[in-house]
Scaffold this motif. Structure first.
Motif, PDB file in Angstrom:
ATOM      1  N   THR A  71      74.590   4.392  16.690  1.00  0.00           N
ATOM      2  CA  THR A  71      73.709   3.783  15.677  1.00  0.00           C
ATOM      3  C   THR A  71      72.254   3.799  16.130  1.00  0.00           C
ATOM      4  O   THR A  71      71.343   3.878  15.304  1.00  0.00           O
ATOM      5  N   ARG A  72      72.031   3.751  17.455  1.00  0.00           N
ATOM      6  CA  ARG A  72      70.655   3.787  17.961  1.00  0.00           C
ATOM      7  C   ARG A  72      70.078   5.212  17.897  1.00  0.00           C
ATOM      8  O   ARG A  72      68.880   5.391  17.759  1.00  0.00           O
ATOM      9  N   ASP A  89      73.618   2.442  11.220  1.00  0.00           N
ATOM     10  CA  ASP A  89      75.067   2.518  11.379  1.00  0.00           C
ATOM     11  C   ASP A  89      75.629   3.246  10.160  1.00  0.00           C
ATOM     12  O   ASP A  89      75.567   2.739   9.036  1.00  0.00           O
ATOM     13  N   VAL A 123      67.488   7.913  24.046  1.00  0.00           N
ATOM     14  CA  VAL A 123      67.510   6.493  23.709  1.00  0.00           C
ATOM     15  C   VAL A 123      67.989   5.722  24.935  1.00  0.00           C
ATOM     16  O   VAL A 123      69.100   5.962  25.426  1.00  0.00           O
ATOM     17  N   ASP A 124      67.136   4.839  25.435  1.00  0.00           N
ATOM     18  CA  ASP A 124      67.489   4.027  26.613  1.00  0.00           C
ATOM     19  C   ASP A 124      67.920   4.892  27.791  1.00  0.00           C
ATOM     20  O   ASP A 124      68.847   4.551  28.539  1.00  0.00           O
TER      21      ASP A 124
END
Length: 707
Positions: A69-70, A75, A475-476
């Motif tokens: 979802t990120r 989502d 992401v992250d």
């Protein structure tokens, strides 16, 4: 004379108070029903049939789904729109498909769509759509199909499939829960009650009790689900209705049987009702507590659907108990003996209070048990053991999602058509998250895995992936890779590929995680098997403690639990053979053994509670062996009726065309009947009679009872 007048006035005053109390109680239940009844139409608003409602809470695939979802920014659930012309696509077909996809982008709930991707054989185009997970997938998919239907090109076939399409068709399978299921269950119970009571009014009274239990429980479930405290799925809604109706009817049968028995020895029906209530409250309460605690053990499950079912089922049983011990007595108090019309039980001054009337059939059964108890319990044990051998045929490692629906489905048909023109897993790729620094090593390992036909790093753009690691979206500190399998996403072969991929990645990058539809199916099956090993011992321990407290003994509870477990094994053995060779099912849902165990053991112990509490009562007066026979003869009719009612209500689940519910319907219905007619009628009484007063060890009854 004065004392007599005072006593008479006191009696009349007590009668008036009881009648007033009955009116108040009945009115209260009518109020609950009037509020709870309308929730039948609104509980669907808090029902969640999305895949997330069934996921293992802590599994690797669930973590990957959360991470996705990120990457996607929302989502979403993927849907596949498939265009096929068997003779080969034309230029007009390609233009029409592209225009259709543009039109589909404008439908509420569709967040993104790829251009149509051609197949290598030139006969098909597929477009990948993303559906907002918060939207009603059934409505969105329905809009997609309606739009394609209105824009149809002659000869160009279209399907909406993929996870969103399958989920929508799966949800549609539950559409009969609030109507057809309830109607079938209530009609079946009403017919059985007419046969049992041969009365016109009493079946209506019992059905009203069941209706009160159902409307009260569904109201509370709606409120707690709306507050976000529990997850309600289509399957838990179906089981809620069945449990509320079946359990309330069973408890009502026990109380009415005691009441009818007491009416012959008491002139005043209110006195008879009070005595019957006092004698019934302990077994009914113990029965309800057993089932409630057993289903609450599902809280130890790691599957979200199981966790949600526990409190939903517990609420259903709680309201069944409350309705049976309050609403039913209130109605019986107001109706008096007329409730049994036309076969009204009469007061018999010559009837002995402790000598209940027994029918010829159950007298015969009791005589046979008393004559050859050892032969009977050994024989029934052997029969159950033989039936349990069918467990060798049990295949409960899960089934493809395309086999879950037992009615025609466009999504299922679309999946089969998709596999003819594309890699079978193209609509549901695997998702792999990994640290950015090791993306190339992970990508190479994924591509080298057997059954992986294509793999690329997610770039955050629509259309066919580029495969270029430098363009990866980070992401992250992690990247997302997508891999296509040549196996259908919900197949056993795809799950095996996931196992292989995870094993390879463990040596390349231990921090990499694999998700996607195939991984979710694998983790769900593994979690269900783990739950079975975890929850079964807990349920058995809880039931053993309840029985020990109720019967004030240890030997009898151990014997009762052992017989119910044997009955469960025999039931599952028969079910395995019937599912495989009778119905031709591809396998069993992995949750079927667990749900079957929880319901069969808890409900099977129910009938043993009804039997053994009466046996204990009679043993204190007449000795254990005579008490066993009297208990069997007196409770035989009512427990058999209760078993038939419960089996019938669970069998009604089979009207919902979902494989899991059909299998649960068979397992519980057959198991309850097996327990009713074989275990409780022959095995438990014969074994108890053969052992004698030792079954009450170490209680005082063991030392004081006659042999």
């Amino acid at each position: 004379m004065a004392n007599t007048g005072i006593a008479g006035a006191s009696t009349r005053r007590g009668t008036v108070l009881r009648v007033v109390a009955a009116v108040v109680v009945f009115a209260a239940w009518l109020g609950i029903s009037s509020v709870g009844g309308p929730t039948f139409g609104t509980i669907s608003d808090v029902t969640n049939n999305d895949q997330t409602s069934y996921l293992p809470a802590t599994a690797e695939s669930t973590r990957v789904q959360t991470a996705e979802t990120r990457f996607f920014g929302a989502d979403t659930i993927p849907a596949v729109v498939l265009f096929v012309r068997p003779g080969g696509l034309t230029a007009a077909d390609r233009a029409a498909a592209a225009a259709d996809v543009e039109a589909l982008k404008g439908i509420d709930g569709v967040t993104a769509a790829s251009p149509p991707i051609p197949s290598k054989d030139g006969k098909a185009l597929e477009a990948l759509l993303q559906i907002d997970a918060k939207a009603d997938a059934t409505v969105v998919v329905g809009d997609l199909r309606d739009t394609l239907k209105t824009r149809a090109v002659p000869g160009l076939q279209t399907w909406v499939t993929g996870p969103a399409g399958l989920g929508a068709d799966f949800g549609a399978g539950f559409s009969g829960i609030d109507g057809v299921l309830l109607l079938v269950a209530l009609a079946a119970v009403f017919v059985i009650l007419l046969i049992v009571y041969r009365s016109l009014l009493l079946p209506i009274v019992v059905l009203l009790t069941s209706s009160f239990a159902l409307t009260g429980s569904i109201l509370v479930v709606y409120l707690v689900a709306k507050a976000g405290w529990v997850t309600v799925t289509g399957q838990s809604r179906g089981i809620l209705a069945i449990l509320a109706i079946g359990a309330a009817t069973d408890y009502s049968l026990l109380l009415v049987a005691r009441y009818r028995e007491t009416l012959s020895t008491e002139r005043r029906h209110l006195t008879a009702l009070t005595k019957a209530w006092k004698r019934s409250i302990e077994p009914i309460g113990a029965s309800a507590a057993t089932v409630i605690l057993a289903v609450l053990c599902l809280a130890f499950s790691d599957l979200n659907s199981n966790k949600g079912l526990g409190p939903v089922a517990a609420i259903a049983i709680l309201f069944s108990f409350l309705a049976a011990v309050t609403a039913l007595p209130a109605m019986l108090a107001l109706l008096g003996r007329a409730a049994f019309w036309p076969l009204i039980p009469r007061f018999d001054p010559a009837a002995a209070p402790d000598a209940p009337r027994v029918g010829r059939f159950w007298s015969g059964v009791g005589a046979r048990v008393a004559t050859r108890p050892r032969l009977l319990w050994i024989g029934t044990t052997v029969v159950l053991g033989v039936l349990a051998l069918g467990l060798t045929q049990l295949q409960a490692s899960g089934v493809p999602q395309t086999d879950v629906l037992l009615t025609p489905s466009q999504a299922v048909a679309g999946q089969k058509e998709l596999a003819k023109h594309y890699d079978a897993g193209s609509g549901s790729p695997l998702a792999v998250t990994a640290p950015e620094a090791s993306q190339q090593q992970v990508l190479d390992a994924v591509k080298a895995t057997p059954h992986v036909t294509d793999a690329s790093v997610f770039t955050g753009t629509q259309g066919p992936p580029t495969g270029a690691p430098a363009a990866a979206k980070v992401v992250d500190g992690r990247v997302l890779l997508q891999a296509t399998l040549d196996e259908q996403a919900d197949s056993a072969a795809a799950q095996a590929a996931v196992k292989d991929l995870r094993s390879r990645l463990a040596t390349v990058e231990p921090a990499a995680e694999v998700g996607g539809t195939s991984a979710l199916d694998l983790d769900t099956n593994l979690t269900a098997q783990k739950d079975l090993r975890t929850i079964i011992p807990i349920v058995l321990a809880v039931i053993l403690v309840i029985l020990a407290l109720l019967l004030r003994a240890l030997v009898a509870p151990l014997l009762l639990v052992a017989t119910v477990v044997l009955s469960y094994a025999a039931t599952l053995g028969v079910a395995a053979v019937v599912f495989r060779y009778g119905f031709g099912f591809p396998g069993a849902d992995p949750s079927v053994p667990l749900f079957g165990f929880v319901f069969l053991v808890a409900l099977g112990v129910d009938y043993n509670i009804f039997l053994m509490t009466r046996v204990r009562e009679e043993s204190a007066r007449q000795g254990t062996r005579r008490g066993v026979i009297v208990g069997l003869m007196v409770t035989g009719g009512v427990i058999t009726s209760a078993g038939i009612v419960l089996a019938t209500t669970f069998a009604a689940l089979a009207v919902i065309p979902i494989l899991f519910l059909v299998q649960i319907a068979f397992v519980v219905a057959f198991g309850v009947l097996l327990d009713t007619f074989l275990v409780r009628t022959l095995l438990v009484p014969a074994l108890s009679h053969d052992i004698g007063r030792t079954i009450w060890w170490p209680s005082r009854l063991d030392r004081a009872a006659k042999r």
